[in-house]
Design a protein around this motif. Sequence first.
Motif, mmCIF file in Angstrom:
data_model
loop_
_atom_site.group_PDB
_atom_site.id
_atom_site.type_symbol
_atom_site.label_atom_id
_atom_site.label_comp_id
_atom_site.label_asym_id
_atom_site.label_seq_id
_atom_site.Cartn_x
_atom_site.Cartn_y
_atom_site.Cartn_z
ATOM 1 N N UNK A 79 0.820 -1.223 0.000
ATOM 2 C CA UNK A 79 0.000 0.000 0.000
ATOM 3 C C UNK A 79 0.846 1.262 0.000
ATOM 4 N N UNK A 80 2.092 1.160 0.442
ATOM 5 C CA UNK A 80 2.994 2.313 0.373
ATOM 6 C C UNK A 80 3.423 2.590 -1.064
ATOM 7 N N UNK A 81 3.215 1.591 -1.953
ATOM 8 C CA UNK A 81 3.607 1.740 -3.356
ATOM 9 C C UNK A 81 2.416 2.012 -4.274
ATOM 10 N N UNK A 82 1.214 2.006 -3.694
ATOM 11 C CA UNK A 82 -0.001 2.169 -4.491
ATOM 12 C C UNK A 82 -0.830 3.329 -3.954
ATOM 13 N N UNK A 83 -1.228 4.238 -4.842
ATOM 14 C CA UNK A 83 -2.170 5.276 -4.467
ATOM 15 C C UNK A 83 -3.555 4.868 -4.943
ATOM 16 N N UNK A 84 -4.598 5.251 -4.211
ATOM 17 C CA UNK A 84 -5.964 4.875 -4.588
ATOM 18 C C UNK A 84 -6.848 6.112 -4.499
ATOM 19 N N UNK A 85 -7.537 6.418 -5.599
ATOM 20 C CA UNK A 85 -8.474 7.546 -5.628
ATOM 21 C C UNK A 85 -9.874 6.968 -5.777
ATOM 22 N N UNK A 86 -10.692 7.178 -4.750
ATOM 23 C CA UNK A 86 -12.022 6.595 -4.703
ATOM 24 C C UNK A 86 -13.044 7.429 -5.472
ATOM 25 N N UNK A 87 -14.104 6.767 -5.875
ATOM 26 C CA UNK A 87 -15.217 7.427 -6.554
ATOM 27 C C UNK A 87 -15.837 8.509 -5.670
ATOM 28 N N UNK A 88 -15.928 8.227 -4.363
ATOM 29 C CA UNK A 88 -16.651 9.117 -3.444
ATOM 30 C C UNK A 88 -15.718 9.923 -2.540
ATOM 31 N N UNK A 89 -14.486 10.161 -2.996
ATOM 32 C CA UNK A 89 -13.491 11.030 -2.350
ATOM 33 C C UNK A 89 -12.903 10.429 -1.067
ATOM 34 N N UNK A 90 -13.773 9.978 -0.134
ATOM 35 C CA UNK A 90 -13.316 9.375 1.126
ATOM 36 C C UNK A 90 -12.394 10.292 1.927
ATOM 37 N N UNK A 91 -12.763 11.561 2.014
ATOM 38 C CA UNK A 91 -12.005 12.501 2.839
ATOM 39 C C UNK A 91 -12.551 12.505 4.265
ATOM 40 N N UNK A 92 -11.691 12.844 5.220
ATOM 41 C CA UNK A 92 -12.130 12.993 6.608
ATOM 42 C C UNK A 92 -12.843 14.339 6.741
ATOM 43 N N UNK A 107 0.602 9.178 10.072
ATOM 44 C CA UNK A 107 0.130 8.027 10.859
ATOM 45 C C UNK A 107 0.700 6.715 10.331
ATOM 46 N N UNK A 108 0.484 6.454 9.033
ATOM 47 C CA UNK A 108 0.951 5.184 8.466
ATOM 48 C C UNK A 108 2.430 5.240 8.088
ATOM 49 N N UNK A 109 2.875 6.419 7.591
ATOM 50 C CA UNK A 109 4.257 6.536 7.135
ATOM 51 C C UNK A 109 5.240 6.948 8.205
ATOM 52 N N UNK A 110 4.728 7.283 9.412
ATOM 53 C CA UNK A 110 5.587 7.669 10.544
ATOM 54 C C UNK A 110 6.501 8.841 10.200
ATOM 55 N N UNK A 111 5.998 9.740 9.355
ATOM 56 C CA UNK A 111 6.798 10.889 8.925
ATOM 57 C C UNK A 111 6.629 12.044 9.910
ATOM 58 N N UNK A 112 7.678 12.825 10.082
ATOM 59 C CA UNK A 112 7.573 14.009 10.929
ATOM 60 C C UNK A 112 6.586 14.998 10.317
ATOM 61 N N UNK A 113 5.853 15.681 11.183
ATOM 62 C CA UNK A 113 4.781 16.563 10.706
ATOM 63 C C UNK A 113 5.303 17.631 9.756
ATOM 64 N N UNK A 114 6.456 18.212 10.063
ATOM 65 C CA UNK A 114 6.984 19.298 9.231
ATOM 66 C C UNK A 114 7.247 18.817 7.810
#
Length: 246
Positions: A79-92, A107-114
């Motif tokens: 999933x880190x190698x695949x992007x998925x764009x949904x029909x219904x946006x699926x935004x928070x 959250x998933x990538x454990x990246x620093x916020x900055x």
Amino acid sequence: MLELKNVKKSFGKTKVLEDINITVNEGDVIAILGPSGSGKTTLLRCIEFLERADAGVMLLDGMEYSLKKASKREVHELRKKLGFVFQSYNLFANKTALENVTEGLIVAGKMKKEEAVSIGRAALEKVGMLDRSTFYPSQLSGGQQQRVAIARAIALDPKVILFDEPTSALDPELTGEVLSVMKKLADEGTTMIVVTHEMGFAKNVADRVIFMEDGVVVEEGNAKDFFEHPKEKRTIQFLRNSAERI
């Protein structure tokens, strides 16, 4: 870059995918066409492991994965190698455009916020939404929400972006702005698999077109040949019925 072999999926006694084989090269834009219920969306969901296929393997970046038995670790890796764009946006709904883009990185990538914010702003700028970075989904049009969803996929820097009918919920004017962003990505060499009813996009932007019906690939070819010289009777009928949208 990505290869699917012998993919099968049934829901109960209904066969939804039957022995699907597809090869995607780096930089390819693949359009998947077909009537409703042909298995197009299910195929994308199996690639992303939103559904578990009953059989089949996927090769991505030189690694082979079982679409039925891949471990949680392998799915996370994929999933880190695949992007998925949904029909219904699926935004928070409770997060801004920028927060929607950075959430997965943090959250998933454990990246620093900055760092995530920097990447997120660049992704929003690419889809023309940087000036709406502090807006919530309820403050955005459908087309703008879908562009934020595309930015979210871009921000992951994926090998392949999967689009599941990204314009089907939009009116014609908003459809145009989303397709324009997708064409820009295609022109930049982004590898894309697009399930769509937008025949003009398939004809003018896609490198190859796959036509599916009843869970099988009926016909596949480069876009020019597919539209100008279809071989199968069912393909010819489908294109004739879709002529006004080409």
